[in-house]
Design a protein around this motif. Sequence first.
Motif, PDB file in Angstrom:
ATOM      1  N   TYR A 166      32.126  38.996  36.451  1.00  0.00           N
ATOM      2  CA  TYR A 166      33.391  39.618  36.040  1.00  0.00           C
ATOM      3  C   TYR A 166      34.285  38.502  35.504  1.00  0.00           C
ATOM      4  O   TYR A 166      34.106  37.337  35.848  1.00  0.00           O
ATOM      5  CB  TYR A 166      34.091  40.301  37.216  1.00  0.00           C
ATOM      6  N   HIS A 167      35.240  38.848  34.690  1.00  0.00           N
ATOM      7  CA  HIS A 167      36.173  37.865  34.128  1.00  0.00           C
ATOM      8  C   HIS A 167      35.401  36.736  33.417  1.00  0.00           C
ATOM      9  O   HIS A 167      34.571  36.994  32.572  1.00  0.00           O
ATOM     10  CB  HIS A 167      37.122  37.331  35.204  1.00  0.00           C
ATOM     11  N   THR A 168      35.657  35.495  33.805  1.00  0.00           N
ATOM     12  CA  THR A 168      35.136  34.338  33.076  1.00  0.00           C
ATOM     13  C   THR A 168      33.617  34.235  33.126  1.00  0.00           C
ATOM     14  O   THR A 168      33.017  34.333  34.198  1.00  0.00           O
ATOM     15  CB  THR A 168      35.726  33.037  33.673  1.00  0.00           C
ATOM     16  N   CYS A 169      33.003  34.028  31.961  1.00  0.00           N
ATOM     17  CA  CYS A 169      31.597  33.599  31.917  1.00  0.00           C
ATOM     18  C   CYS A 169      31.493  32.530  30.838  1.00  0.00           C
ATOM     19  O   CYS A 169      32.278  32.512  29.886  1.00  0.00           O
ATOM     20  CB  CYS A 169      30.639  34.763  31.665  1.00  0.00           C
ATOM     21  N   PHE A 170      30.554  31.619  31.006  1.00  0.00           N
ATOM     22  CA  PHE A 170      30.478  30.491  30.063  1.00  0.00           C
ATOM     23  C   PHE A 170      29.068  29.918  30.014  1.00  0.00           C
ATOM     24  O   PHE A 170      28.260  30.124  30.926  1.00  0.00           O
ATOM     25  CB  PHE A 170      31.478  29.395  30.457  1.00  0.00           C
ATOM     26  N   GLU A 215      35.628  41.648  50.813  1.00  0.00           N
ATOM     27  CA  GLU A 215      35.982  41.432  49.409  1.00  0.00           C
ATOM     28  C   GLU A 215      36.385  39.970  49.217  1.00  0.00           C
ATOM     29  O   GLU A 215      37.370  39.505  49.779  1.00  0.00           O
ATOM     30  CB  GLU A 215      37.129  42.365  49.016  1.00  0.00           C
ATOM     31  N   THR A 216      35.587  39.232  48.454  1.00  0.00           N
ATOM     32  CA  THR A 216      35.789  37.788  48.284  1.00  0.00           C
ATOM     33  C   THR A 216      35.478  37.392  46.848  1.00  0.00           C
ATOM     34  O   THR A 216      34.356  37.598  46.386  1.00  0.00           O
ATOM     35  CB  THR A 216      34.877  36.969  49.227  1.00  0.00           C
ATOM     36  N   ARG A 271      32.350  34.073  36.875  1.00  0.00           N
ATOM     37  CA  ARG A 271      33.019  34.618  38.059  1.00  0.00           C
ATOM     38  C   ARG A 271      32.340  35.904  38.494  1.00  0.00           C
ATOM     39  O   ARG A 271      31.922  36.702  37.660  1.00  0.00           O
ATOM     40  CB  ARG A 271      34.500  34.854  37.724  1.00  0.00           C
ATOM     41  N   TYR A 272      32.230  36.072  39.822  1.00  0.00           N
ATOM     42  CA  TYR A 272      31.541  37.253  40.365  1.00  0.00           C
ATOM     43  C   TYR A 272      32.359  37.867  41.503  1.00  0.00           C
ATOM     44  O   TYR A 272      32.010  37.811  42.662  1.00  0.00           O
ATOM     45  CB  TYR A 272      30.135  36.890  40.862  1.00  0.00           C
ATOM     46  N   ASN A 273      33.453  38.514  41.141  1.00  0.00           N
ATOM     47  CA  ASN A 273      34.403  38.981  42.147  1.00  0.00           C
ATOM     48  C   ASN A 273      33.889  40.092  43.054  1.00  0.00           C
ATOM     49  O   ASN A 273      34.424  40.301  44.133  1.00  0.00           O
ATOM     50  CB  ASN A 273      35.704  39.431  41.471  1.00  0.00           C
TER      51      ASN A 273
END
Length: 427
Positions: free
Chosen positions: A264-268, A300-301, A288-290
Motif C-alpha cells: 500500500y502507499h509507497t513502492c519502489f 493493525e500495524t 509499504r504494507y500497512n
Amino acid sequence: MAIQIPRGTQDILPGEVEKWNYIENTAKKICENYQYREIRTPIFEYTELFQKGVGDTTDIVQKEMYTFRDRGDRSLTLRPEGTAPVVRSFIEHKMFGNAVQPVKLYYNGPMFRYERPQAGRFRQFVQFGVEALGSEDPAIDAEVISMAMEIYQQLGLKNLKLVINSLGDKESRMKHREALISHFKPHIGEFCTDCQNRLEKNPLRILDCKKDHDHPLMKTAPSILDYLNEHSKAYFDQVLDYLNALGIAYEVDSTLVRGLDYYYHTCFEIMSNAEGFGAITTLCGGGRYNGLVQEMGGPETPGIGFALSIERLLAALAAEGIELPVARSLDCYVVAIGDETKTAAFKLLHALRSEGFSADKDYMGRKVKAQFKAADRVQAKFVAVIGEDELKENKVNVRNMATGEQKELPIDGFISEFKKMANMGEE
C-alpha cells in the motif's frame, strides 16, 4: 557419472566468498547505523504463511514455491521471500509491545523460487532485506529508501536509477481496481490465462504480467496516481519531499506495482543503468504494507521494507568494473628447516594464531625455496624462519616481505617482539 549441482543453484567458492562477506558486512554496518537489528527466521515455514502473506494471485504462490509435505502430512514451503516470515515472527513474539518503536529489523539469507534460471536469477538466491514495523510516518519510507541507496553507493555503484510510485490507501486502491476491471474486461480474452484469472481477484497484478506487457491496453491502463485520495496524495508528496531533502534523485512511474499483494502507499525499485548489465535491471525492490500484520493475525500495524539480491548486486559491480577491497593476505608464514625444528615451528604457529594473527605453514613437505614461494603465493607480510641453528640459539629469523628487512627475534619473547615489528610495518 559424478553428481552435479542442481539447476538454478551455485557454489560460491573461496575467492568469491570474500566478496559476499564484504557486501553483507557493509550492509549490516549501515543497518546498525540506522538502528536496525538482525533477525533470523527458519528456511521453511507453513505454506499458509506465504499464501496469506504474499498473496494467492501472485506468480510466487501460484507457480514458484518449493512446497512439500512432511512426515506429519503438514504442508511446508521453502521461503520464497523474507517479509512474511519476519512479520510472522513479529506477531508470534509480540514485538508490537516492545518499548522501542518502530521495530527495525534486517535479515540476510537464502530464498527459493522455482523459476527459469537465467543471468541474475537463480532458484536458490540470497536476499538482504530490512523491515520497519510500527510507524506511519512518511519519513520512515524515505529512511528505508535512503538505506538501500546508501548500501549500493558505499559499494561504489554509480549507474543507479530509483523508480517510485504510490499504490494509495485501501479506498484509493478500490477505486483504481474498479477502473482497471472496466478497462481490461472487454478485451480480457486477448490476455494470458493468468491475467484472465486475475481480472476479478486482483486486476493490479495484470500490470505486472511478463507475457502481456506489450499489449496496447497496458499502455493506456488507468494510472493509480489519478485515483489517489487526498490523504494518499499528501502522503506520497511528503515521501518525495523527504527524498528531495536528502538529494536522492528519483523517477515517478505510475506503472510500478511490484510482484506482491501486500503493498500500500509507497513502492519502489532501484535499477542498474550500467551498460551490459543485462535484461533484468532491478537490483532491489520494496514498499509499504500497512495491512499485512493484521491480515496475518496481528494487531493493525503499518510496515515498510525492501529486499535486495546479492547476486544481482555482484553483477552490477562487475558491469561497472568495480573491484571490492578483499585482497587476501597472511600476517606470517612459518618456515621450518630440518625435521628437528618442526615442533618448534608448529608451537610458534599456534602462538601467532592465539594472539590474533593470521598465520600458516607448509604441510606438503616442501623444500625451503618452495616454502618461500608458497609464502609469496598467499601474500604473506612476514616469513618466520626456524632452522637448526636458530633453534640452538633460541631465535627466529623474521623477514619483512615488502622491504626485505630481516630481524632475529628470541623464541621466548617472540610474540611481543613480533607485534612491534608488525606494527612498524603497518606504519
